[in-house]
Design a protein around this motif. Structure first.
Motif, PDB file in Angstrom:
ATOM      1  N   VAL A   1       0.775  -1.105  -0.238  1.00 48.38           N
ATOM      2  CA  VAL A   1       0.040   0.013   0.129  1.00 48.38           C
ATOM      3  C   VAL A   1       0.913   1.209   0.078  1.00 48.38           C
ATOM      4  N   ALA A   2       1.894   1.278   0.912  1.00 49.20           N
ATOM      5  CA  ALA A   2       3.022   2.423   0.700  1.00 49.20           C
ATOM      6  C   ALA A   2       3.401   2.677  -0.544  1.00 49.20           C
ATOM      7  N   LEU A   3       3.783   1.636  -1.380  1.00 54.37           N
ATOM      8  CA  LEU A   3       4.476   1.757  -2.522  1.00 54.37           C
ATOM      9  C   LEU A   3       3.425   2.297  -3.665  1.00 54.37           C
ATOM     10  N   LEU A   4       2.045   1.907  -3.430  1.00 52.44           N
ATOM     11  CA  LEU A   4       1.061   2.213  -4.123  1.00 52.44           C
ATOM     12  C   LEU A   4       0.693   3.891  -3.934  1.00 52.44           C
ATOM     13  N   LEU A   5       0.950   4.303  -2.767  1.00 55.17           N
ATOM     14  CA  LEU A   5       0.587   5.746  -2.427  1.00 55.17           C
ATOM     15  C   LEU A   5       1.910   6.571  -3.170  1.00 55.17           C
TER      16      LEU A   5
ATOM     17  N   ARG B   1      -4.085   9.993  -3.794  1.00 55.06           N
ATOM     18  CA  ARG B   1      -3.272   9.468  -2.661  1.00 55.06           C
ATOM     19  C   ARG B   1      -4.046  10.221  -1.363  1.00 55.06           C
ATOM     20  N   LEU B   2      -4.653  11.352  -1.454  1.00 51.17           N
ATOM     21  CA  LEU B   2      -5.461  11.703  -0.217  1.00 51.17           C
ATOM     22  C   LEU B   2      -6.572  10.859  -0.071  1.00 51.17           C
ATOM     23  N   VAL B   3      -7.546  10.363  -0.984  1.00 50.73           N
ATOM     24  CA  VAL B   3      -8.351   9.410  -0.918  1.00 50.73           C
ATOM     25  C   VAL B   3      -7.813   8.333  -0.175  1.00 50.73           C
ATOM     26  N   CYS B   4      -7.182   7.588  -0.796  1.00 53.56           N
ATOM     27  CA  CYS B   4      -6.482   6.171  -0.308  1.00 53.56           C
ATOM     28  C   CYS B   4      -5.906   6.310   1.072  1.00 53.56           C
ATOM     29  N   SER B   5      -5.284   7.508   1.489  1.00 54.63           N
ATOM     30  CA  SER B   5      -4.708   7.685   2.666  1.00 54.63           C
ATOM     31  C   SER B   5      -5.959   7.699   3.666  1.00 54.63           C
ATOM     32  N   THR B   6      -7.048   8.449   3.566  1.00 52.72           N
ATOM     33  CA  THR B   6      -8.090   8.643   4.333  1.00 52.72           C
ATOM     34  C   THR B   6      -8.840   7.337   4.784  1.00 52.72           C
ATOM     35  N   VAL B   7      -8.844   6.645   3.568  1.00 46.96           N
ATOM     36  CA  VAL B   7      -9.678   5.114   3.948  1.00 46.96           C
ATOM     37  C   VAL B   7      -8.701   4.302   4.440  1.00 46.96           C
ATOM     38  N   VAL B   8      -7.428   4.395   4.435  1.00 46.56           N
ATOM     39  CA  VAL B   8      -6.390   3.729   5.201  1.00 46.56           C
ATOM     40  C   VAL B   8      -6.659   4.116   6.688  1.00 46.56           C
TER      41      VAL B   8
ATOM     42  N   PHE C   1      -1.054   1.238   9.978  1.00 47.48           N
ATOM     43  CA  PHE C   1       0.030   1.942  10.542  1.00 47.48           C
ATOM     44  C   PHE C   1       1.645   1.555   9.769  1.00 47.48           C
ATOM     45  N   VAL C   2       1.574   0.232   9.253  1.00 49.03           N
ATOM     46  CA  VAL C   2       2.887  -0.068   8.336  1.00 49.03           C
ATOM     47  C   VAL C   2       2.844   0.784   7.233  1.00 49.03           C
ATOM     48  N   ALA C   3       1.603   0.756   6.523  1.00 40.96           N
ATOM     49  CA  ALA C   3       1.405   1.654   5.327  1.00 40.96           C
ATOM     50  C   ALA C   3       1.778   2.939   5.262  1.00 40.96           C
ATOM     51  N   ILE C   4       1.227   3.833   6.505  1.00 42.09           N
ATOM     52  CA  ILE C   4       1.721   5.134   6.588  1.00 42.09           C
ATOM     53  C   ILE C   4       3.148   5.570   6.983  1.00 42.09           C
TER      54      ILE C   4
ATOM     55  N   TYR D   1       5.436   4.489   4.201  1.00 40.40           N
ATOM     56  CA  TYR D   1       5.355   5.549   2.969  1.00 40.40           C
ATOM     57  C   TYR D   1       6.127   6.786   3.269  1.00 40.40           C
ATOM     58  N   ALA D   2       6.069   7.191   4.729  1.00 46.94           N
ATOM     59  CA  ALA D   2       6.682   8.282   5.043  1.00 46.94           C
ATOM     60  C   ALA D   2       8.311   8.204   5.026  1.00 46.94           C
ATOM     61  N   ALA D   3       8.710   6.717   5.095  1.00 49.12           N
ATOM     62  CA  ALA D   3      10.147   6.606   4.983  1.00 49.12           C
ATOM     63  C   ALA D   3      10.605   6.540   3.719  1.00 49.12           C
ATOM     64  N   LEU D   4       9.496   6.314   2.645  1.00 51.91           N
ATOM     65  CA  LEU D   4       9.725   6.320   1.143  1.00 51.91           C
ATOM     66  C   LEU D   4      10.287   7.805   0.769  1.00 51.91           C
ATOM     67  N   LEU D   5       9.573   8.617   1.152  1.00 47.91           N
ATOM     68  CA  LEU D   5       9.671  10.009   0.922  1.00 47.91           C
ATOM     69  C   LEU D   5      10.934  10.636   1.119  1.00 47.91           C
ATOM     70  N   THR D   6      11.858   9.685   2.010  1.00 47.11           N
ATOM     71  CA  THR D   6      13.101  10.397   2.382  1.00 47.11           C
ATOM     72  C   THR D   6      14.207   9.553   1.445  1.00 47.11           C
ATOM     73  N   ILE D   7      13.885   8.767   0.734  1.00 48.39           N
ATOM     74  CA  ILE D   7      15.076   8.217  -0.347  1.00 48.39           C
ATOM     75  C   ILE D   7      15.148   9.087  -1.310  1.00 48.39           C
ATOM     76  N   PRO D   8      16.397   9.576  -1.602  1.00 43.40           N
ATOM     77  CA  PRO D   8      16.932  10.559  -2.560  1.00 43.40           C
ATOM     78  C   PRO D   8      16.301  10.057  -3.776  1.00 43.40           C
ATOM     79  N   ARG D   9      15.703  10.669  -4.719  1.00 46.55           N
ATOM     80  CA  ARG D   9      15.320  10.379  -5.883  1.00 46.55           C
ATOM     81  C   ARG D   9      16.513   9.990  -7.037  1.00 46.55           C
ATOM     82  N   GLU D  10      17.699  10.438  -6.649  1.00 47.70           N
ATOM     83  CA  GLU D  10      18.820   9.982  -7.536  1.00 47.70           C
ATOM     84  C   GLU D  10      19.104   8.561  -7.283  1.00 47.70           C
TER      85      GLU D  10
END
Length: 316
Positions: A109-113, A121-128, A193-196, A199-208
């Protein structure tokens, strides 16, 4: 011949006192919180351990006396075949299955977000988050209704295609189907809990990093295992340990299901068994021994997992 003068004794003592004050300052700031934790957590835990060494029942509650029996409760517990053939397998297998499914589903689910647009993303996060906010009691009764033998959605659907006869099928009497429903319940409540978190941790991975791997020809699977997993290993460790603690001590999701309150002994886990021994049979010493066994089991698993992660970190 002149010699270098060392630090003055008075100045050295002053420096040591200042260092001790600096070292003690964080503990002084933490002292109120630690005192509250000691009262709310350590004292009840110590009380349970003390009770596990006693033959403690209604008579002892009324008289206030203590009847210490040493390790008798543990000898009876560990010598009971019901522990090894039913309760412990139910607890361990159920928890392992729930943890694996929760972490896998939450990660997917985190990868999907990360791939959705802002609106979806807002809709799915709200449902989750709604699934996460649902109380365990409410969620359990929803799953009981879904699998109700006569009026449930599953039984009605399977009856419509001629797969089962509802009046002859009860999902809650069989040990495996009972825990399959409980697993769906726990995973549904725990994966947000795992998804959110992931997902927050995925945002910290540098795009490079993924972009460079993509240029090198790495596929999505390779990028996940070679970049995402190593980078987020501490996050996966946290969600796995927390999920393990939560799923080993599941109570409401088992106790509230038909037969889970002791009517069907084949589906008991350590948490429910401890409760039934303590408050159903008024054998508080025996129930405390079961609770201590569950706590020790959790400690062994958690410490072992942390050591494995620490060893892997040192090797890298």
């Amino acid at each position: 011949m002149p010699t270098e003068a060392g630090p003055a004794p008075g100045r050295s003592r002053t420096a040591r006192r200042a260092a001790r004050r600096r070292a003690a300052r964080p503990w002084l700031l933490l002292a109120p919180a630690l005192a509250v934790l000691a009262v709310l957590l350590l004292w009840p835990l110590a009380r349970v351990v003390l009770l596990s060494f006693q033959d403690y029942g209604l008579r002892e509650i009324n008289t206030g006396e203590s009847d210490y029996t040493g390790l008798e409760n543990y000898r009876r517990l560990l010598g009971d075949s019901f522990l090894w053939t039913t309760v412990l397998p139910n607890t361990v297998l159920f928890a392992v299955g729930c943890v694996l499914l929760t972490v896998v589903l939450g990660t997917l689910v985190a990868l999907l977000l990360t791939r959705l647009g802002r609106t979806w993303r807002l809709v799915c996060s709200t449902v989750v988050m709604t699934a996460w906010a649902m109380p365990a009691v409410t969620g359990t009764y929803v799953w009981i209704w879904i699998f109700d033998p006569l009026n449930g959605v599953v039984s009605g659907g399977l009856d419509a295609v001629g797969a089962i006869e509802p009046r002859e099928t009860n999902w809650f009497t069989d040990r495996w189907s009972f825990y399959a429903i409980a697993t769906l319940n726990v995973v549904h409540h725990g994966f947000p809990f795992v998804a959110i978190t992931v997902y927050a941790a995925l945002l910290t991975i540098p795009r490079e990093l993924p972009e460079a791997a993509l240029i090198d020809g790495a596929g999505a699977w390779q990028r996940f295992w070679r970049i995402t997993v190593p980078t987020l290993r501490p996050v996966f460790a946290v969600v796995t340990i927390l999920s393990t603690i939560w799923d080993f001590k599941v109570f409401a999701q088992i106790y509230l299901m038909p037969g889970g309150d002791g009517a069907n002994p084949e589906v008991l886990n350590l948490g429910v068994w401890s409760y039934l021994q303590s408050f159903g049979r008024n054998e508080y010493g025996a129930g405390s021994a079961i609770a201590v066994l569950l706590t020790l089991l959790l400690l062994v698993i958690t410490v072992g997992y942390v050591k494995v992660l620490a060893r892997e970190g040192e090797e890298r």
